[in-house]
Design a protein around this motif. Structure first.
Motif, PDB file in Angstrom:
ATOM      1  N   GLU A 121     -60.536 -29.429 -87.210  1.00 55.81           N
ATOM      2  CA  GLU A 121     -60.727 -30.806 -86.746  1.00 55.81           C
ATOM      3  C   GLU A 121     -60.448 -30.938 -85.253  1.00 55.81           C
ATOM      4  N   ASP A 122     -59.904 -29.891 -84.640  1.00 56.00           N
ATOM      5  CA  ASP A 122     -59.484 -29.960 -83.240  1.00 56.00           C
ATOM      6  C   ASP A 122     -60.386 -29.091 -82.369  1.00 56.00           C
ATOM      7  N   TRP A 123     -60.875 -29.678 -81.279  1.00 57.06           N
ATOM      8  CA  TRP A 123     -61.678 -28.896 -80.351  1.00 57.06           C
ATOM      9  C   TRP A 123     -60.805 -27.881 -79.627  1.00 57.06           C
ATOM     10  N   GLY A 124     -61.350 -26.674 -79.488  1.00 54.52           N
ATOM     11  CA  GLY A 124     -60.650 -25.644 -78.750  1.00 54.52           C
ATOM     12  C   GLY A 124     -61.217 -25.524 -77.345  1.00 54.52           C
ATOM     13  N   VAL A 125     -61.532 -24.311 -76.941  1.00 54.86           N
ATOM     14  CA  VAL A 125     -62.120 -24.047 -75.629  1.00 54.86           C
ATOM     15  C   VAL A 125     -63.329 -23.141 -75.829  1.00 54.86           C
ATOM     16  N   PRO A 126     -64.211 -23.047 -74.842  1.00 55.96           N
ATOM     17  CA  PRO A 126     -65.345 -22.121 -74.984  1.00 55.96           C
ATOM     18  C   PRO A 126     -64.863 -20.686 -75.126  1.00 55.96           C
ATOM     19  N   TYR A 127     -65.401 -19.983 -76.134  1.00 52.66           N
ATOM     20  CA  TYR A 127     -65.093 -18.555 -76.288  1.00 52.66           C
ATOM     21  C   TYR A 127     -66.310 -17.790 -75.795  1.00 52.66           C
TER      22      TYR A 127
ATOM     23  N   GLU B 142     -55.087 -28.469 -78.958  1.00 52.10           N
ATOM     24  CA  GLU B 142     -53.968 -28.663 -79.873  1.00 52.10           C
ATOM     25  C   GLU B 142     -53.393 -27.307 -80.286  1.00 52.10           C
ATOM     26  N   ALA B 143     -52.136 -27.315 -80.710  1.00 49.09           N
ATOM     27  CA  ALA B 143     -51.544 -26.119 -81.291  1.00 49.09           C
ATOM     28  C   ALA B 143     -52.250 -25.790 -82.606  1.00 49.09           C
ATOM     29  N   TYR B 144     -52.237 -24.511 -82.960  1.00 51.13           N
ATOM     30  CA  TYR B 144     -52.823 -24.105 -84.244  1.00 51.13           C
ATOM     31  C   TYR B 144     -51.991 -24.710 -85.374  1.00 51.13           C
ATOM     32  N   LYS B 145     -52.669 -25.328 -86.336  1.00 46.59           N
ATOM     33  CA  LYS B 145     -51.994 -25.961 -87.477  1.00 46.59           C
ATOM     34  C   LYS B 145     -52.216 -25.120 -88.733  1.00 46.59           C
TER      35      LYS B 145
ATOM     36  N   LYS C 128     -65.903 -24.173 -79.251  1.00 46.32           N
ATOM     37  CA  LYS C 128     -65.400 -23.849 -80.583  1.00 46.32           C
ATOM     38  C   LYS C 128     -64.236 -24.756 -80.970  1.00 46.32           C
ATOM     39  N   LYS C 129     -64.028 -24.877 -82.267  1.00 48.24           N
ATOM     40  CA  LYS C 129     -62.823 -25.526 -82.772  1.00 48.24           C
ATOM     41  C   LYS C 129     -61.660 -24.539 -82.681  1.00 48.24           C
ATOM     42  N   VAL C 130     -60.456 -25.038 -82.764  1.00 43.06           N
ATOM     43  CA  VAL C 130     -59.269 -24.187 -82.595  1.00 43.06           C
ATOM     44  C   VAL C 130     -59.266 -23.054 -83.621  1.00 43.06           C
ATOM     45  N   THR C 131     -59.617 -23.343 -84.856  1.00 41.29           N
ATOM     46  CA  THR C 131     -59.683 -22.296 -85.886  1.00 41.29           C
ATOM     47  C   THR C 131     -60.650 -21.194 -85.482  1.00 41.29           C
ATOM     48  N   GLU C 132     -61.808 -21.568 -84.981  1.00 39.06           N
ATOM     49  CA  GLU C 132     -62.817 -20.587 -84.590  1.00 39.06           C
ATOM     50  C   GLU C 132     -62.339 -19.746 -83.410  1.00 39.06           C
ATOM     51  N   VAL C 133     -61.651 -20.384 -82.461  1.00 41.12           N
ATOM     52  CA  VAL C 133     -61.116 -19.633 -81.320  1.00 41.12           C
ATOM     53  C   VAL C 133     -60.115 -18.598 -81.811  1.00 41.12           C
ATOM     54  N   TYR C 134     -59.238 -19.001 -82.711  1.00 42.84           N
ATOM     55  CA  TYR C 134     -58.242 -18.053 -83.243  1.00 42.84           C
ATOM     56  C   TYR C 134     -58.910 -16.917 -84.007  1.00 42.84           C
ATOM     57  N   GLN C 135     -59.986 -17.219 -84.723  1.00 41.57           N
ATOM     58  CA  GLN C 135     -60.704 -16.158 -85.445  1.00 41.57           C
ATOM     59  C   GLN C 135     -61.299 -15.142 -84.471  1.00 41.57           C
ATOM     60  N   LEU C 136     -61.844 -15.632 -83.373  1.00 32.55           N
ATOM     61  CA  LEU C 136     -62.446 -14.735 -82.387  1.00 32.55           C
ATOM     62  C   LEU C 136     -61.388 -13.961 -81.610  1.00 32.55           C
TER      63      LEU C 136
END
Length: 577
Positions: free
Chosen positions: A178-184, A168-171, A203-211
């Motif tokens: 709440e949204d699954w991201g991709v493996p970081y 999903e796009a970052y909200k 990771k969740k999308v938030t976690e991917v963006y943090q990394l």
């Protein structure tokens, strides 16, 4: 020739596995020394050479263009035609189905994107690990620091593309948990089979963006252009700044977007914008070489790819074309017949004028090509024309290269305009938009009144107005109204023109929750079919490649019960009955 410069950057043999390789390999421990075919990365020069092999040779441009709203189905807008898709997966993408009709090695597919970007990540991780072996503090080692910076920028950029394609796009920081991201992935694999579905990877999308942000900040101040023979093929300083600007724009951190866009563009952006007036239209190859010039100030980063996009556009099922105002079509789910319209994407992209110019974008005169002379079956700008690298001239076989520009001064300028608008500086945003039009050989000054006139009305009455729903995606989103909204539609229109054929419009569709309607007619069908992709439709996520799913990685839940009338995503659409 451009290809001579491409050939300077040959792949280095190195122990690196993409996720597809990892998922499909056996689970034995890698406990044996590699043989003599493998290169031990033990010097700063080898690290630098290794990193040149990490830039992906694929882009999600074809997927994004087909799923977005830049292309129409010529079987609908040119009723006499009965075109097959160039490849079956093109129709799957256009219909927002799971994309499965391809084989390993097929160009432009989700598997190629997944494979090549995770390969880039693996290269970055091997480079980082090698530098840690060489120095206790690579970031402050004069012989390694620039490669340390490049490796972290490369790793963050590859993850950024993957999460925006396959999630999903970052909200916002809460909703995107709440949204699954991709493996970081940040480590070198020590076993052949790694379970990337484990929490430490998935990771969740938030976690991917943090990394991603962590890697950007680790590397961005270490980039040193003087270390590269041809900076445009590396994460040079301007490319790094432009990437940071786009990342923070997508994250809606407008202050930081402005900061990095300013660093990339400098005090006078006009000096770095593309010089369209000086580009000769004598031959397509002359145009192409000028556009892809590694010394051009506007080309922050050049990416060489194996892509058949040019051939897809000339096939010619899905293309830029005129629209159709009243098409009788059945809905993809319930089969009800309605009268729908197909927007003229030719007008949206280069023929329909803008707020301060009429007709075709002047910069594109003499630079647009069609399927055949006089036809309206589709048209394309010279920039996607291919380079062909022969491996056997007698047999006529080889590889098709297309050069993309992931980061340019023009796109960064539009990122800055958007950031300025949300920061309350509408006049500054218009100033940037005027600089963009001037670079396209448009002499008329740009005013708020012109913008108001061009982008007035609603999505139902004006094809240049976007049907956006970002406030439904996040309560933190600042809703623009009135003249601010008109300027936003202007920015999104200019971004659409600037990035056509790159798939970037698809990312704008996702982050703004823009509604998209596709009307299509398969070659053997009598009736046309239409489908609508709403802001919260899970089909906006590209399915994880089936190769990875077959090997055990969880598939993306793209299912939606569109027969359920209680589901807010399935409702009566505003089409003329």
């Amino acid at each position: 020739m451009i290809l001579r410069n491409i050939n300077k950057y040959l792949f280095v043999s190195v122990v690196c596995c993409s996720l597809v390789m990892v998922f499909t390999a056996c689970a034995d421990k890698l406990d044996e020394e590699p043989d003599s075919r493998w290169i031990k990365i033990d010097t700063p020069e080898k690290v630098s050479q290794l990193l040149t092999s990490g830039y992906p040779s694929a882009v999600p441009a074809v997927i994004g263009e087909l799923m977005g709203d830049n292309l129409v189905d010529n079987n609908v807008v040119v009723p006499a035609t009965r075109f097959d898709p160039d490849y079956r997966f093109h129709s799957e993408a256009y219909k927002w189905e799971d994309i499965v009709s391809y084989s390993s090695g097929s160009d432009d597919t989700p598997l190629e994107v997944w494979d090549k970007y995770y390969k880039g990540i693996a290269v970055a991780n091997h480079a980082i690990a090698a530098m840690k072996e060489m120095s206790s503090d690579p970031a402050h080692d004069s012989k390694l620091s620039f490669s340390w910076g490049e490796a972290h920028l490369l790793r963050s950029y590859c993850h950024f593309v993957l999460v925006n394609v396959f999630a999903e796009a970052y909200k916002d920081s809460i909703k995107s948990m709440e949204d699954w991201g991709v493996p970081y992935v940040t480590t070198v694999e020590e076993v052949v089979r790694v379970d990337y579905a484990k929490p430490e990877y998935r990771k969740k999308v938030t976690e991917v963006y943090q990394l991603i942000e962590k890697d950007i900040l680790e590397g961005i101040d270490l980039i040193d252009d003087s270390k590269y023979e041809v900076p445009a093929y590396h994460f040079n300083r301007n490319a790094a700044y432009a990437f940071a600007a786009r990342f923070y724009l997508f994250k809606r951190d407008y202050e930081k977007c402005l900061k990095y866009a300013d660093l990339a563009l400098g005090s006078n952006p006009s000096t770095s914008l593309r010089k369209w007036a000086s580009m000769s239209a004598n031959t397509i190859n002359t145009l192409l070489n000028a556009y892809n010039d590694e010394k051009a100030a506007c080309n922050y980063l050049l990416q060489t790819t194996y892509s058949l996009q040019d051939r897809m556009l000339s096939a010619c099922r899905y293309a830029i074309n005129t629209g159709a105002s009243s098409v009788k079509a059945k809905h993809a789910v319930d089969g009800k017949v309605a009268t729908v319209s197909v927007p003229a994407t030719k007008d949206l992209l280069y023929e329909g004028g803008g707020p301060n110019w009429n007709g075709r974008v002047p910069a594109f005169d003499g630079k647009i090509f069609r399927w055949n002379a006089g036809s309206e079956y589709g048209s394309w700008l010279f920039r996607v024309y291919e380079y062909f690298e022969y491996t056997n001239k007698i047999a006529g076989i080889g590889f098709v290269h297309i050069i993309y520009q992931p980061f340019t001064a023009e796109e960064t300028l539009l990122c800055r305009a958007e950031a300025k608008l949300y920061l309350g500086n509408r006049a500054g945003a218009i100033q940037d938009l005027e600089a963009w039009t001037a670079s396209k050989i448009i002499d008329e000054p740009l005013t708020q009144a012109q913008i108001n006139k061009k982008y007035a009305g609603t999505p139902a009455t004006n094809i240049f107005v976007n049907d956006m729903h970002p406030d439904k995606m996040s309560s933190e989103f600042k809703v623009l109204t009135g003249e601010d909204l008109n300027v936003l539609n202007c920015i999104l229109h200019f971004r659409r023109i600037e990035t056509m054929f790159e798939g970037m419009r698809w990312f704008d569709i996702k982050r703004y929750g823009i509604t998209v309607t596709h009307v299509y007619r398969d070659p053997m069908d009598y009736d046309a079919t239409y489908d609508v992709l709403e802001w919260d439709d899970p089909r906006r996520i590209v399915q994880i490649p089936y190769n990875a799913i077959d090997a055990g990685y969880p598939s993306t839940d793209r299912a939606i019960d569109r027969h359920d009338s209680d589901d807010a995503r399935w409702k009566s659409y505003s089409v003329a009955q």
